[in-house]
Design a protein around this motif. Structure first.
Motif, PDB file in Angstrom:
ATOM      1  N   GLY A  81       0.824  -1.189   0.000  1.00 51.87           N
ATOM      2  CA  GLY A  81       0.000   0.000   0.000  1.00 51.87           C
ATOM      3  C   GLY A  81       0.865   1.248   0.000  1.00 51.87           C
ATOM      4  N   GLU A  82       0.214   2.386  -0.024  1.00 46.59           N
ATOM      5  CA  GLU A  82       0.942   3.646   0.028  1.00 46.59           C
ATOM      6  C   GLU A  82       0.163   4.664   0.830  1.00 46.59           C
ATOM      7  OE1 GLU A  82       1.489   5.139  -3.907  1.00 46.59           O
ATOM      8  OE2 GLU A  82      -0.576   4.774  -4.501  1.00 46.59           O
ATOM      9  N   VAL A  83       0.887   5.609   1.421  1.00 48.28           N
ATOM     10  CA  VAL A  83       0.268   6.669   2.213  1.00 48.28           C
ATOM     11  C   VAL A  83       0.034   7.867   1.297  1.00 48.28           C
ATOM     12  CG1 VAL A  83       0.491   8.186   4.206  1.00 48.28           C
ATOM     13  CG2 VAL A  83       1.463   5.880   4.279  1.00 48.28           C
ATOM     14  N   MET A  84      -1.206   8.332   1.271  1.00 53.86           N
ATOM     15  CA  MET A  84      -1.565   9.501   0.465  1.00 53.86           C
ATOM     16  C   MET A  84      -1.862  10.666   1.396  1.00 53.86           C
ATOM     17  SD  MET A  84      -1.512   8.007  -2.542  1.00 53.86           S
ATOM     18  CE  MET A  84      -2.276   9.245  -3.608  1.00 53.86           C
ATOM     19  N   MET A 142       3.284   9.468  -0.566  1.00 55.74           N
ATOM     20  CA  MET A 142       4.436   9.801   0.262  1.00 55.74           C
ATOM     21  C   MET A 142       5.547   8.764   0.198  1.00 55.74           C
ATOM     22  SD  MET A 142       3.943  12.730   1.738  1.00 55.74           S
ATOM     23  CE  MET A 142       3.236  13.282   0.168  1.00 55.74           C
ATOM     24  N   GLY A 143       5.321   7.657  -0.502  1.00 54.53           N
ATOM     25  CA  GLY A 143       6.304   6.588  -0.499  1.00 54.53           C
ATOM     26  C   GLY A 143       6.126   5.724   0.735  1.00 54.53           C
ATOM     27  N   GLN A 144       6.944   4.693   0.840  1.00 58.93           N
ATOM     28  CA  GLN A 144       6.812   3.738   1.925  1.00 58.93           C
ATOM     29  C   GLN A 144       8.137   3.506   2.607  1.00 58.93           C
ATOM     30  OE1 GLN A 144       4.337   2.778   3.536  1.00 58.93           O
ATOM     31  NE2 GLN A 144       3.183   1.150   2.556  1.00 58.93           N
ATOM     32  N   GLY A 145       8.072   3.247   3.908  1.00 65.35           N
ATOM     33  CA  GLY A 145       9.234   2.750   4.626  1.00 65.35           C
ATOM     34  C   GLY A 145      10.086   3.793   5.302  1.00 65.35           C
ATOM     35  N   LEU A 165      10.482   8.450   5.736  1.00 64.69           N
ATOM     36  CA  LEU A 165       9.880   8.978   6.959  1.00 64.69           C
ATOM     37  C   LEU A 165       9.943  10.499   7.038  1.00 64.69           C
ATOM     38  CD1 LEU A 165      12.214   9.799   9.397  1.00 64.69           C
ATOM     39  CD2 LEU A 165      12.660   7.372   9.084  1.00 64.69           C
ATOM     40  N   GLU A 166      11.042  11.095   6.582  1.00 67.97           N
ATOM     41  CA  GLU A 166      11.161  12.552   6.644  1.00 67.97           C
ATOM     42  C   GLU A 166      10.130  13.225   5.737  1.00 67.97           C
ATOM     43  OE1 GLU A 166      15.060  14.021   5.944  1.00 67.97           O
ATOM     44  OE2 GLU A 166      15.953  12.922   7.633  1.00 67.97           O
ATOM     45  N   LYS A 167       9.946  12.656   4.551  1.00 67.90           N
ATOM     46  CA  LYS A 167       8.981  13.219   3.604  1.00 67.90           C
ATOM     47  C   LYS A 167       7.575  13.172   4.178  1.00 67.90           C
ATOM     48  CE  LYS A 167       7.255  12.589  -1.133  1.00 67.90           C
ATOM     49  NZ  LYS A 167       7.368  11.762  -2.363  1.00 67.90           N
TER      50      LYS A 167
END
Length: 245
Positions: A55-58, A64-67, A71-73
Protein backbone atom coordinates in the motif's frame (compact mmCIF):
# COMPACT_ATOMS: atom_id res chain seq x y z
CA UNK A 1 -6.65 23.26 0.00
CA UNK A 2 -6.69 26.16 2.48
CA UNK A 3 -3.81 26.47 5.02
CA UNK A 4 -6.25 26.12 7.93
CA UNK A 5 -7.69 22.83 6.64
CA UNK A 6 -6.40 19.61 8.23
CA UNK A 7 -4.33 17.19 6.18
CA UNK A 8 -6.31 14.44 4.49
CA UNK A 9 -4.42 11.20 4.99
CA UNK A 10 -5.43 7.94 3.36
CA UNK A 11 -3.85 4.52 3.49
CA UNK A 12 -4.36 3.24 -0.02
CA UNK A 13 -4.47 -0.52 -0.61
CA UNK A 14 -3.11 -1.46 2.80
CA UNK A 15 -3.46 -5.20 3.30
CA UNK A 16 -4.83 -6.53 6.57
CA UNK A 17 -3.83 -10.01 7.69
CA UNK A 18 -4.49 -12.21 10.69
CA UNK A 19 -1.20 -11.54 12.52
CA UNK A 20 -1.05 -7.75 12.37
CA UNK A 21 -2.14 -4.56 10.61
CA UNK A 22 -0.22 -5.52 7.46
CA UNK A 23 2.17 -8.19 6.17
CA UNK A 24 4.72 -5.64 4.92
CA UNK A 25 7.25 -3.99 7.21
CA UNK A 26 6.99 -0.64 5.40
CA UNK A 27 3.20 -0.56 5.72
CA UNK A 28 3.34 -1.35 9.44
CA UNK A 29 5.95 1.38 9.81
CA UNK A 30 3.82 3.99 8.04
CA UNK A 31 0.62 3.24 9.95
CA UNK A 32 2.43 3.11 13.30
CA UNK A 33 4.03 6.47 12.55
CA UNK A 34 0.63 8.03 11.84
CA UNK A 35 -0.72 6.71 15.12
CA UNK A 36 2.35 7.87 17.02
CA UNK A 37 1.80 11.48 15.89
CA UNK A 38 -1.96 11.11 16.50
CA UNK A 39 -2.80 11.84 12.86
CA UNK A 40 -6.32 10.80 11.74
CA UNK A 41 -6.44 8.77 8.54
CA UNK A 42 -8.75 6.74 6.36
CA UNK A 43 -8.01 3.34 4.95
CA UNK A 44 -9.40 1.13 2.21
CA UNK A 45 -8.41 -2.24 3.64
CA UNK A 46 -8.18 -5.38 1.56
CA UNK A 47 -6.79 -8.85 1.94
CA UNK A 48 -3.01 -8.73 2.13
CA UNK A 49 -1.13 -9.85 -0.97
CA UNK A 50 2.33 -11.35 -1.27
CA UNK A 51 5.37 -9.86 -2.95
CA UNK A 52 5.98 -6.23 -3.82
CA UNK A 53 2.32 -5.23 -3.91
CA UNK A 54 2.30 -2.80 -1.00
CA UNK A 55 0.00 0.00 0.00
CA UNK A 56 0.94 3.65 0.03
CA UNK A 57 0.27 6.67 2.21
CA UNK A 58 -1.57 9.50 0.46
CA UNK A 59 -1.42 13.00 2.00
CA UNK A 60 -3.76 15.47 0.32
CA UNK A 61 -3.79 13.24 -2.76
CA UNK A 62 0.00 12.89 -3.03
CA UNK A 63 1.86 9.60 -2.52
CA UNK A 64 4.44 9.80 0.26
CA UNK A 65 6.30 6.59 -0.50
CA UNK A 66 6.81 3.74 1.92
CA UNK A 67 9.23 2.75 4.63
CA UNK A 68 12.05 4.13 6.72
CA UNK A 69 13.70 5.98 3.85
CA UNK A 70 10.53 8.07 3.32
CA UNK A 71 9.88 8.98 6.96
CA UNK A 72 11.16 12.55 6.64
CA UNK A 73 8.98 13.22 3.60
CA UNK A 74 5.89 11.91 5.39
CA UNK A 75 6.52 13.86 8.58
CA UNK A 76 7.27 17.06 6.67
CA UNK A 77 4.00 16.70 4.74
CA UNK A 78 2.16 16.40 8.05
CA UNK A 79 4.07 19.28 9.62
CA UNK A 80 5.20 17.01 12.45
CA UNK A 81 8.46 15.65 13.82
CA UNK A 82 8.66 12.81 16.34
CA UNK A 83 12.33 13.52 16.99
CA UNK A 84 12.24 17.27 17.60
CA UNK A 85 13.23 16.86 21.26
CA UNK A 86 16.26 14.68 20.57
CA UNK A 87 19.73 16.20 20.79
CA UNK A 88 22.38 15.87 18.10
CA UNK A 89 23.97 12.75 19.58
CA UNK A 90 20.60 11.03 19.96
CA UNK A 91 19.66 11.88 16.38
CA UNK A 92 22.92 10.34 15.16
CA UNK A 93 22.28 7.20 17.20
CA UNK A 94 18.75 6.98 15.82
CA UNK A 95 20.00 7.34 12.24
CA UNK A 96 22.59 4.58 12.67
CA UNK A 97 20.09 2.14 14.14
CA UNK A 98 17.47 2.93 11.51
CA UNK A 99 20.06 2.00 8.88
CA UNK A 100 20.61 -1.37 10.58
CA UNK A 101 16.88 -2.07 10.73
CA UNK A 102 16.52 -1.14 7.08
CA UNK A 103 19.36 -3.49 6.11
CA UNK A 104 20.03 -6.85 7.74
CA UNK A 105 16.81 -6.96 9.76
CA UNK A 106 14.72 -6.17 6.69
CA UNK A 107 16.49 -8.99 4.83
CA UNK A 108 15.47 -11.49 7.53
CA UNK A 109 11.84 -10.36 7.37
CA UNK A 110 11.75 -10.60 3.57
CA UNK A 111 13.38 -14.04 3.57
CA UNK A 112 10.93 -15.25 6.21
CA UNK A 113 7.97 -14.23 4.07
CA UNK A 114 9.40 -15.88 0.97
CA UNK A 115 9.93 -19.18 2.75
CA UNK A 116 6.51 -19.07 4.39
CA UNK A 117 4.79 -18.88 1.00
CA UNK A 118 7.22 -20.40 -1.54
CA UNK A 119 4.59 -20.91 -4.25
CA UNK A 120 3.87 -17.19 -4.23
CA UNK A 121 7.58 -16.44 -4.09
CA UNK A 122 8.12 -18.35 -7.34
CA UNK A 123 5.24 -16.51 -8.96
CA UNK A 124 6.67 -13.19 -7.80
CA UNK A 125 10.11 -14.17 -9.04
CA UNK A 126 8.78 -14.87 -12.53
CA UNK A 127 7.16 -11.43 -12.60
CA UNK A 128 10.66 -9.98 -12.97
CA UNK A 129 10.67 -11.03 -16.61
CA UNK A 130 7.62 -9.02 -17.65
CA UNK A 131 7.37 -6.77 -19.59
CA UNK A 132 10.22 -7.67 -21.95
CA UNK A 133 10.37 -4.17 -23.39
CA UNK A 134 11.76 -2.81 -20.12
CA UNK A 135 15.05 -4.72 -20.23
CA UNK A 136 16.98 -2.57 -17.76
CA UNK A 137 14.16 -2.60 -15.25
CA UNK A 138 13.71 -6.35 -15.73
CA UNK A 139 17.42 -7.01 -15.09
CA UNK A 140 17.53 -5.01 -11.86
CA UNK A 141 14.32 -6.57 -10.60
CA UNK A 142 15.40 -10.12 -11.46
CA UNK A 143 18.81 -9.63 -9.87
CA UNK A 144 17.25 -8.41 -6.63
CA UNK A 145 14.67 -11.20 -6.47
CA UNK A 146 17.19 -13.95 -7.21
CA UNK A 147 19.44 -12.47 -4.51
CA UNK A 148 16.67 -12.55 -1.91
CA UNK A 149 15.59 -16.05 -2.94
CA UNK A 150 19.20 -17.30 -2.63
CA UNK A 151 19.56 -15.74 0.81
CA UNK A 152 16.34 -17.29 2.08
CA UNK A 153 16.91 -20.84 0.81
CA UNK A 154 20.60 -21.18 -0.02
CA UNK A 155 23.86 -21.35 1.93
CA UNK A 156 23.52 -17.74 3.07
CA UNK A 157 20.37 -18.29 5.13
CA UNK A 158 22.16 -18.77 8.47
CA UNK A 159 24.10 -15.59 7.82
CA UNK A 160 20.86 -13.64 7.31
CA UNK A 161 19.58 -14.57 10.77
CA UNK A 162 22.99 -14.10 12.36
CA UNK A 163 23.42 -10.55 11.09
CA UNK A 164 19.81 -9.60 11.86
CA UNK A 165 20.09 -10.84 15.46
CA UNK A 166 23.42 -9.06 15.82
CA UNK A 167 21.95 -5.73 14.73
CA UNK A 168 18.83 -6.22 16.82
CA UNK A 169 21.13 -6.92 19.76
CA UNK A 170 22.68 -3.47 19.35
CA UNK A 171 19.19 -1.94 19.39
CA UNK A 172 18.30 -4.06 22.42
CA UNK A 173 21.36 -2.85 24.33
CA UNK A 174 20.41 0.75 23.61
CA UNK A 175 16.86 0.17 24.86
CA UNK A 176 17.99 -1.53 28.05
CA UNK A 177 15.35 -1.11 30.74
CA UNK A 178 13.91 2.10 29.32
CA UNK A 179 10.25 2.37 28.39
CA UNK A 180 11.07 3.58 24.89
CA UNK A 181 14.28 4.03 22.94
CA UNK A 182 15.04 7.51 24.25
CA UNK A 183 13.08 7.60 27.49
CA UNK A 184 9.37 7.92 28.16
CA UNK A 185 8.26 9.22 24.75
CA UNK A 186 7.83 7.46 21.40
CA UNK A 187 10.24 8.50 18.66
CA UNK A 188 10.87 7.42 15.07
CA UNK A 189 13.25 4.66 16.14
CA UNK A 190 10.53 3.15 18.35
CA UNK A 191 8.19 3.06 15.36
CA UNK A 192 10.78 1.33 13.16
CA UNK A 193 11.71 -1.22 15.84
CA UNK A 194 8.04 -2.07 16.36
CA UNK A 195 7.48 -2.53 12.62
CA UNK A 196 10.36 -5.04 12.47
CA UNK A 197 9.88 -6.92 15.73
CA UNK A 198 6.09 -7.26 15.43
CA UNK A 199 6.47 -9.11 12.11
CA UNK A 200 9.09 -11.45 13.58
CA UNK A 201 7.38 -12.41 16.85
CA UNK A 202 3.66 -12.51 15.97
CA UNK A 203 3.91 -14.33 12.67
CA UNK A 204 3.68 -18.07 13.61
CA UNK A 205 6.28 -18.89 10.95
CA UNK A 206 9.69 -19.06 12.67
CA UNK A 207 12.43 -18.29 10.17
CA UNK A 208 15.54 -20.29 11.10
CA UNK A 209 14.72 -20.17 14.83
CA UNK A 210 14.91 -16.38 15.02
CA UNK A 211 12.00 -16.30 17.48
CA UNK A 212 14.07 -18.04 20.15
CA UNK A 213 16.00 -14.81 20.59
CA UNK A 214 12.81 -12.97 21.57
CA UNK A 215 10.85 -15.49 23.67
CA UNK A 216 11.48 -15.83 27.43
CA UNK A 217 12.69 -13.42 30.09
CA UNK A 218 16.30 -14.57 29.73
CA UNK A 219 16.36 -14.45 25.94
CA UNK A 220 18.76 -12.06 24.27
CA UNK A 221 16.09 -9.74 22.83
CA UNK A 222 13.31 -10.12 25.41
CA UNK A 223 13.25 -6.37 26.09
CA UNK A 224 12.40 -5.77 22.41
CA UNK A 225 9.44 -8.13 22.81
CA UNK A 226 8.23 -6.14 25.83
CA UNK A 227 8.77 -2.94 23.84
CA UNK A 228 6.63 -4.30 20.99
CA UNK A 229 3.85 -5.30 23.38
CA UNK A 230 3.96 -1.85 24.96
CA UNK A 231 3.79 -0.15 21.54
CA UNK A 232 0.88 -2.36 20.49
CA UNK A 233 -1.08 -1.61 23.64
CA UNK A 234 -0.43 2.12 23.31
CA UNK A 235 -0.92 2.68 19.58
CA UNK A 236 -3.06 -0.26 18.48
CA UNK A 237 -5.78 -0.83 21.07
CA UNK A 238 -7.85 -2.13 18.13
CA UNK A 239 -5.21 -4.68 17.09
CA UNK A 240 -7.49 -7.69 17.38
CA UNK A 241 -10.17 -5.96 15.34
CA UNK A 242 -7.68 -5.04 12.61
CA UNK A 243 -6.51 -8.65 12.39
CA UNK A 244 -10.05 -9.80 11.68
CA UNK A 245 -10.26 -7.84 8.43
Amino acid sequence: MRPDEPNRVRLRHFGRWRFGPDAHMDSVFSETLLRAVDCPYETDSRTSTFGGDQGEVMVNGKAMGQGIEHLEKLQEALGLNLDKRLNEKELETSSQMLAKLNGNVRNAIVCSRWLREPHKARKYLLSAFWPFSWFAQMYRSAKLKFKVMYRSTGPGMERVVETAVRDLGIVSQHLGRKKYMFGDEIHTLDVAVFACVSLLIWDPFDYRGIKSHFIGENSQLSNLTRHAIRMRQTLFPDWEELCKL
